[in-house]
Scaffold this motif. Structure first.
Motif, short mmCIF file in Angstrom:
data_model
loop_
_atom_site.label_atom_id
_atom_site.label_comp_id
_atom_site.label_asym_id
_atom_site.label_seq_id
_atom_site.Cartn_x
_atom_site.Cartn_y
_atom_site.Cartn_z
N ALA A 16 0.83 -1.22 0.00
CA ALA A 16 0.00 0.00 0.00
C ALA A 16 0.86 1.27 0.00
O ALA A 16 0.67 2.17 -0.83
N ALA A 17 1.83 1.34 0.90
CA ALA A 17 2.63 2.57 1.03
C ALA A 17 3.55 2.75 -0.18
O ALA A 17 3.68 3.87 -0.71
N ASP A 36 9.83 -5.83 -5.41
CA ASP A 36 9.15 -6.65 -4.38
C ASP A 36 9.56 -8.10 -4.54
O ASP A 36 9.69 -8.60 -5.67
N GLY A 49 -9.73 -6.55 4.88
CA GLY A 49 -11.15 -6.29 5.09
C GLY A 49 -12.03 -7.44 4.62
O GLY A 49 -13.10 -7.20 4.05
N ASN A 54 -10.98 -2.50 3.79
CA ASN A 54 -11.42 -1.35 4.60
C ASN A 54 -10.34 -0.27 4.39
O ASN A 54 -9.39 -0.17 5.13
N THR A 172 8.80 -9.60 5.77
CA THR A 172 10.17 -9.88 6.21
C THR A 172 10.63 -8.75 7.12
O THR A 172 10.03 -7.68 7.14
N GLU A 338 -2.64 -8.67 12.59
CA GLU A 338 -2.96 -7.87 11.41
C GLU A 338 -1.88 -6.81 11.16
O GLU A 338 -1.69 -6.39 10.03
N GLU A 367 4.07 0.62 7.35
CA GLU A 367 4.05 -0.17 8.58
C GLU A 367 5.43 -0.46 9.15
O GLU A 367 5.56 -0.85 10.32
N PHE A 380 -4.29 1.43 6.57
CA PHE A 380 -4.15 1.82 5.16
C PHE A 380 -4.02 3.33 5.04
O PHE A 380 -3.23 3.83 4.24
C1 LIG Z 1 -5.29 -10.13 7.08
C2 LIG Z 1 -5.06 -8.63 7.11
C3 LIG Z 1 -6.12 -7.78 6.86
C4 LIG Z 1 -5.94 -6.40 6.93
N1 LIG Z 1 -7.01 -5.59 6.68
C5 LIG Z 1 -6.85 -4.25 6.76
C6 LIG Z 1 -7.93 -3.38 6.45
O1 LIG Z 1 -9.01 -3.80 6.02
N2 LIG Z 1 -7.72 -2.03 6.63
C7 LIG Z 1 -6.51 -1.52 7.04
O2 LIG Z 1 -6.39 -0.30 7.16
N3 LIG Z 1 -5.46 -2.32 7.27
C8 LIG Z 1 -5.60 -3.66 7.13
N4 LIG Z 1 -4.52 -4.48 7.36
C9 LIG Z 1 -3.22 -3.86 7.64
C10 LIG Z 1 -2.62 -3.37 6.32
O3 LIG Z 1 -2.68 -4.41 5.37
C11 LIG Z 1 -1.16 -2.92 6.50
O4 LIG Z 1 -1.05 -2.03 7.57
C12 LIG Z 1 -0.66 -2.27 5.22
O5 LIG Z 1 -0.72 -3.19 4.16
C13 LIG Z 1 0.78 -1.77 5.40
O6 LIG Z 1 1.22 -1.26 4.17
P1 LIG Z 1 2.78 -1.28 3.80
O7 LIG Z 1 2.84 -0.88 2.38
O8 LIG Z 1 3.54 -0.54 4.80
O9 LIG Z 1 3.21 -2.80 3.92
P2 LIG Z 1 2.70 -4.07 3.10
O10 LIG Z 1 1.35 -3.83 2.53
O11 LIG Z 1 2.90 -5.22 4.00
O12 LIG Z 1 3.71 -4.14 1.86
C14 LIG Z 1 5.05 -4.47 2.03
C15 LIG Z 1 5.57 -5.04 0.74
O13 LIG Z 1 6.98 -5.22 0.87
C16 LIG Z 1 7.33 -6.47 0.33
N5 LIG Z 1 8.57 -6.91 0.98
C17 LIG Z 1 8.76 -7.27 2.26
N6 LIG Z 1 10.05 -7.61 2.47
C18 LIG Z 1 10.68 -7.43 1.27
C19 LIG Z 1 12.02 -7.63 0.84
N7 LIG Z 1 12.95 -8.09 1.69
N8 LIG Z 1 12.32 -7.39 -0.45
C20 LIG Z 1 11.36 -6.97 -1.33
N9 LIG Z 1 10.09 -6.76 -0.96
C21 LIG Z 1 9.75 -6.99 0.32
C22 LIG Z 1 6.16 -7.37 0.62
O14 LIG Z 1 6.10 -8.47 -0.27
C23 LIG Z 1 4.97 -6.41 0.43
O15 LIG Z 1 4.49 -6.42 -0.90
C24 LIG Z 1 -4.67 -5.86 7.26
C25 LIG Z 1 -3.59 -6.72 7.47
C26 LIG Z 1 -3.78 -8.09 7.39
C27 LIG Z 1 -2.60 -8.99 7.63
#
Ligand SMILES: Cc1cc2nc3c(=O)[nH]c(=O)nc-3n(C[C@H](O)[C@H](O)[C@H](O)COP(=O)(O)OP(=O)(O)OC[C@H]3O[C@@H](n4cnc5c(N)ncnc54)[C@H](O)[C@@H]3O)c2cc1C
Length: 394
Positions: A16-17, A36, A49, A54, A172, A338, A367, A380
């Motif tokens: 997402a971020a 990724d 969600g 969500n 990770t 989560e 995150e 999100f």
């Molecule tokens: C089951 C579940 C349901 C959820 N539902 C909701 C919801 O409905 N609403 C909400 O607000 N939040 C929800 N969340 C929380 C939300 O998904 C996260 O807070 C959000 O996705 C964080 O975004 P991010 O981009 O920081 O990390 P992430 O979305 O986790 O993305 C990180 C990315 O980095 C990649 N990555 C990791 N390590 C490496 C590496 N070493 N090399 C290359 N790539 C790597 C991963 O593959 C991933 O694609 C949910 C979480 C879960 C587990």
């Protein structure tokens, strides 16, 4: 001849971020590569969600976030708000609805949100390399990034690799390793929004309750949440428990009031006057599921007729029942969490740009940072707001 291995920005993580950061940077004509290790982008968006994502919450405020640096999130949340994201969703004609407590979900599928982000990225020329691992990263005048797809260089390197929750979805600790490599402090990560577990003895006491759910107010003495609680085979879950879990350490206890909308004392007084022959478990089952009412009565020794209890006992029972203490052993860990609480210490970053104070060009968003939202779309929104802030700064 332009150097095809140079990008203005390389983003680690197509979640997402990372996607929000990529599309924002590309809209400023930056060349962007997102890397990724997964075979698909945005896996957590897809499962979020319950499959309907969500994607934000109408009531987002900094108070909905946990961090050891509580004011850090203010700036980003106010510069890219829930309404900015809703605007994007509406421009893409994605239908949505408010479920409860300001939580906005797609009417259709989570994939609509992911496709929207991917369209915005690819339409602006963002490159996304999947199944790609970063082997080494170093910095001189630019960042040199060695990956399984070759060497790349960039002026800005953004870590958007998320937290430790749900390792089977690609989580990770690599973001923390990069932070450590560049000398940044980490606030010890721990599972958040996670079911709580009981030790065996307590589990045996409640062995007849798994599957029973009831609205409640759950408190740890500092903060409370009013939502549903669910008994499980391992302990407690449900939205109210997930919420409070982010504020707990293993072994802490919680107080649960299963009568959130009733004055139990008044109810017992009234029943004693009008139906003195009614037994207490039956009275309790007017407010909570029968199995729970029976357990409450046996646990607290209330198998009595209403007419048999004096005012003092009514006071005592009401107090016990509305502050029922549950001793937890731990929680179900990162496999079931989560989110990840803790992470890269935000004191190391500018709250405006998300750039490290000590390493020019290095950014952390989403995150992986020590900022964790409540259940209900807040996480999100943090990914969107922090991604937007960094995307505008890189
Ligand atoms: C089951 C579940 C349901 C959820 N539902 C909701 C919801 O409905 N609403 C909400 O607000 N939040 C929800 N969340 C929380 C939300 O998904 C996260 O807070 C959000 O996705 C964080 O975004 P991010 O981009 O920081 O990390 P992430 O979305 O986790 O993305 C990180 C990315 O980095 C990649 N990555 C990791 N390590 C490496 C590496 N070493 N090399 C290359 N790539 C790597 C991963 O593959 C991933 O694609 C949910 C979480 C879960 C587990």
């Amino acid at each position: 001849m332009p150097d095809s291995s140079y990008f203005d920005v390389i983003i680690l993580g197509a979640g997402a971020a990372g996607l929000m950061c990529g599309l924002t940077a590309a809209s400023r004509s930056k060349s962007v590569l997102i890397i990724d290790l997964s075979d698909k982008p945005g896996k957590k968006i897809l499962i979020s969600g319950g499959g309907r994502c969500n994607f934000t919450n109408l009531n987002v405020t900094p108070e909905n976030y946990l961090s050891s640096n509580p004011n850090f999130c203010n700036s980003a949340l106010s510069r890219y708000t829930q309404y900015d994201f809703i605007d994007l969703v509406e421009r893409h004609k994605i239908a949505y609805h408010e479920k409860t407590l300001g939580q906005l979900f797609c009417d259709g599928k989570s994939s609509q949100i992911l496709n929207m982000l991917l369209e915005e990225c690819t339409g602006r020329g963002v490159k996304i390399f999947l199944n790609t691992t970063v082997l080494e990263i170093s910095k001189s005048d630019v960042f040199k990034v060695e990956t399984t797809q070759g060497y790349f260089t960039c002026s800005s390197f953004v870590v958007a690799s998320g937290g430790l929750s749900i390792p089977k979805m690609g989580a990770t600790g690599f973001g923390y390793e990069i932070a450590k490599k560049f000398g940044l402090n980490i606030i010890e990560p721990f599972p958040g929004l996670v079911p709580l577990t009981f030790e065996k003895k307590v589990l045996n006491t409640f062995s007849d309750l798994p599957g029973v759910a009831s609205d409640a107010i759950v408190s740890n003495g500092k903060i409370s949440f009013k939502e549903a609680v669910l008994f499980t085979h391992k302990g407690l879950s449900g939205p109210a428990i997930l919420q409070i879990s982010s504020y707990m350490k293993p072994g802490d206890s919680v107080h649960i009031n299963f009568f959130p909308d009733k004055n139990l004392k008044d109810l017992l007084m009234e029943k004693r006057k009008n139906e003195p022959k009614s037994d207490i478990p039956t009275i309790l089952s007017e407010a909570v599921p029968k199995r729970l009412a029976l357990k409450m009565a046996s646990f607290h020794g209330l198998n009595k007729k209403c007419g048999e209890i004096n005012n003092h006992l009514i006071e005592t029972y009401s107090e016990k029942l509305t502050k029922w203490q549950f001793q937890t052993e731990s929680n179900e860990g990162f496999d079931k969490a989560e989110v990840t609480c803790g992470g890269v210490d935000t004191n190391e970053l500018s709250s405006k740009t998300f750039e490290c104070r000590s390493v020019k060009g290095l950014y952390f968003i989403g995150e992986v940072l020590d900022v964790t939202g409540w259940l209900g779309g807040y996480n999100f929104q943090w990914a969107w707001s922090s991604g937007y802030a960094a995307g505008n700064a890189v």
